[in-house]
Design a protein around this motif. Structure first.
Motif, mmCIF file in Angstrom:
data_model
loop_
_atom_site.group_PDB
_atom_site.id
_atom_site.type_symbol
_atom_site.label_atom_id
_atom_site.label_comp_id
_atom_site.label_asym_id
_atom_site.label_seq_id
_atom_site.Cartn_x
_atom_site.Cartn_y
_atom_site.Cartn_z
ATOM 1 N N GLY A 184 0.831 -1.197 0.000
ATOM 2 C CA GLY A 184 0.000 0.000 0.000
ATOM 3 C C GLY A 184 0.866 1.248 0.000
ATOM 4 O O GLY A 184 2.088 1.181 -0.116
ATOM 5 N N LYS A 185 0.224 2.391 0.138
ATOM 6 C CA LYS A 185 0.982 3.641 0.167
ATOM 7 C C LYS A 185 1.742 3.766 1.481
ATOM 8 O O LYS A 185 1.368 3.185 2.504
ATOM 9 N N GLN A 186 2.838 4.539 1.447
ATOM 10 C CA GLN A 186 3.611 4.827 2.648
ATOM 11 C C GLN A 186 3.300 6.252 3.097
ATOM 12 O O GLN A 186 3.371 7.177 2.294
ATOM 13 N N GLY A 187 2.918 6.398 4.368
ATOM 14 C CA GLY A 187 2.466 7.700 4.847
ATOM 15 C C GLY A 187 1.165 8.062 4.154
ATOM 16 O O GLY A 187 0.307 7.194 3.920
ATOM 17 N N ASN A 188 1.016 9.355 3.787
ATOM 18 C CA ASN A 188 -0.221 9.741 3.090
ATOM 19 C C ASN A 188 -0.173 9.422 1.605
ATOM 20 O O ASN A 188 -1.178 9.559 0.901
ATOM 21 N N GLY A 189 0.987 9.003 1.107
ATOM 22 C CA GLY A 189 1.110 8.602 -0.296
ATOM 23 C C GLY A 189 1.210 9.746 -1.277
ATOM 24 O O GLY A 189 1.310 9.523 -2.485
ATOM 25 N N ASN A 190 1.182 10.985 -0.758
ATOM 26 C CA ASN A 190 1.234 12.148 -1.651
ATOM 27 C C ASN A 190 2.654 12.537 -2.050
ATOM 28 O O ASN A 190 2.833 13.356 -2.966
ATOM 29 N N GLN A 191 3.644 11.989 -1.356
ATOM 30 C CA GLN A 191 5.027 12.352 -1.688
ATOM 31 C C GLN A 191 5.371 11.869 -3.093
ATOM 32 O O GLN A 191 5.009 10.776 -3.486
ATOM 33 N N ALA A 248 1.247 3.638 7.956
ATOM 34 C CA ALA A 248 1.208 4.975 8.541
ATOM 35 C C ALA A 248 2.622 5.411 8.924
ATOM 36 O O ALA A 248 3.535 4.586 9.072
ATOM 37 N N VAL A 249 2.792 6.720 9.104
ATOM 38 C CA VAL A 249 4.117 7.250 9.426
ATOM 39 C C VAL A 249 4.665 6.617 10.697
ATOM 40 O O VAL A 249 5.840 6.237 10.764
ATOM 41 N N TRP A 250 3.803 6.461 11.725
ATOM 42 C CA TRP A 250 4.297 5.909 12.993
ATOM 43 C C TRP A 250 4.757 4.456 12.816
ATOM 44 O O TRP A 250 5.723 4.018 13.448
ATOM 45 N N GLN A 251 4.072 3.733 11.924
ATOM 46 C CA GLN A 251 4.492 2.360 11.655
ATOM 47 C C GLN A 251 5.841 2.323 10.935
ATOM 48 O O GLN A 251 6.693 1.483 11.221
ATOM 49 N N ASN A 260 17.023 -0.807 10.307
ATOM 50 C CA ASN A 260 18.275 -0.043 10.280
ATOM 51 C C ASN A 260 18.317 0.934 9.103
ATOM 52 O O ASN A 260 19.295 1.007 8.353
ATOM 53 N N THR A 261 17.243 1.715 8.954
ATOM 54 C CA THR A 261 17.167 2.682 7.870
ATOM 55 C C THR A 261 16.475 3.945 8.365
ATOM 56 O O THR A 261 16.213 4.084 9.562
ATOM 57 N N GLU A 262 16.173 4.870 7.468
ATOM 58 C CA GLU A 262 15.504 6.116 7.818
ATOM 59 C C GLU A 262 14.237 6.278 6.990
ATOM 60 O O GLU A 262 14.209 5.920 5.807
ATOM 61 N N THR A 263 13.187 6.817 7.620
ATOM 62 C CA THR A 263 11.918 7.005 6.911
ATOM 63 C C THR A 263 12.027 8.053 5.812
ATOM 64 O O THR A 263 11.209 8.068 4.894
ATOM 65 N N GLU A 264 13.024 8.925 5.875
ATOM 66 C CA GLU A 264 13.209 9.938 4.834
ATOM 67 C C GLU A 264 13.278 9.315 3.452
ATOM 68 O O GLU A 264 12.794 9.884 2.464
#
Length: 299
Positions: A184-191, A248-251, A260-264
């Motif tokens: 599915g989308k990650q976060g709101n998917g708008n990025q 979701a972002v928190w997930q 061992n990564t970054e959500t960025e």
């Protein structure tokens, strides 16, 4: 041509090696762990025997740098910096020692040099460069690369987006999560996701080599950025998966610790277009994400 690829044993380097070798060019790889006759030891910090390979080279491509797919601890941030700037410095020093200098030097950079943007498209001319760890790394990298002007060696910084291929990078991971119902989308998917097919990446490098009017910082990305939500929808459709859990972002924040990564890497909106390549007449084989995914899944 005689082509030198520094740090050329990763996904992009191996792809370029195969691409140019099939065209009968001589390709030499500078690496810390040489395993074949066309691989030469270097430590990316000090002048050594490797520097003689730059003599009378047609092209030098520098891809050296620690992967940013890690936690941004102080230790990792220092290694990300030290694997990029000193390697660029020592290559410049080696070029200065050459009697016949390389005609062209392509140095890696990243499309992440531009700010998070969901609506504004960043071109080389009007793109907005921001101020955070990742962007500052790119700025320092390019500043070091362009610091010395050399009339003998044309310089191009490669602001490369996400490169999609089956042999490395993000695409195998995206296939895996989609296969297991997590596509599915990650976060709101708008990025926005700026991307390029690996074949077009190699072709773009070849195009730049052959067009002597190209210099400076160049965006290496397909012309049509897409949203994260659209990317995952297309991938599910091509893989015939009707369902994909959103994250979701928190997930993602929780998962990034264990992975061992970054959500960025997932959440930053990279809305970058290749204005110069298009103006120069480069023709993309895969300008739509649908055609790119279809070809990669066929292989």
């Amino acid at each position: 041509m005689k082509i030198i690829i520094a740090g050329g044993t990763g996904f992009l380097g191996e792809s370029l090696r195969r691409f140019f070798q099939t065209k009968n060019h001589e390709v030499l790889i500078l690496t810390r762990h040489p395993k074949s006759t066309n691989e030469i030891f270097w430590d990316a910090k000090n002048i050594g025997e490797w520097s003689h390979t730059l003599e009378n080279a047609d092209v030098l491509i520098n891809l050296a740098g620690k992967s940013v797919d890690c936690r941004y601890t102080e230790k990792n941030k220092a290694e990300i910096y030290s694997s990029r700037i000193p390697s660029t410095q020592v290559l410049q020093n080696a070029i200065n020692l050459c009697e016949i200098k390389p005609k062209l030097w392509l140095n890696a950079s990243s499309a992440t040099i531009y700010i998070h943007s969901e609506s504004k498209q960043n071109t080389e001319k009007n793109g907005i460069i921001g101020d955070d760890f990742s962007m500052n790394i790119c700025k320092s990298w390019e500043a070091e690369f362009f610091k010395q002007k050399d009339s003998f060696t044309r310089k191009v910084a490669l602001r490369t987006s996400i490169v999609l291929g089956n042999d490395g990078g993000a695409f195998p991971k995206l296939k895996t999560v989609t296969k297991w119902g997590l596509g599915g989308k990650q976060g709101n998917g708008n990025q926005m996701v700026s991307w390029i097919h690996i074949e077009d990446f190699c072709r773009a490098i070849s195009f730049i080599i052959n067009d002597e009017s190209v210099s400076g910082a160049i965006n290496i990305t397909a012309p049509n950025p897409i949203s994260n939500q659209f990317l995952m929808k297309e991938l599910r459709a091509k893989m015939k998966r009707s369902f994909g859990l959103d994250a979701a972002v928190w997930q993602l924040e929780m998962a990034s610790i264990f992975l061992n990564t970054e959500t960025e890497l997932l959440l930053k909106s990279r809305n970058v277009v290749p204005e110069i390549l298009l103006q120069k007449g480069f023709q993309f084989q895969y300008s739509s994400i649908s055609s790119a995914i279809s070809q990669l899944l066929q292989r």
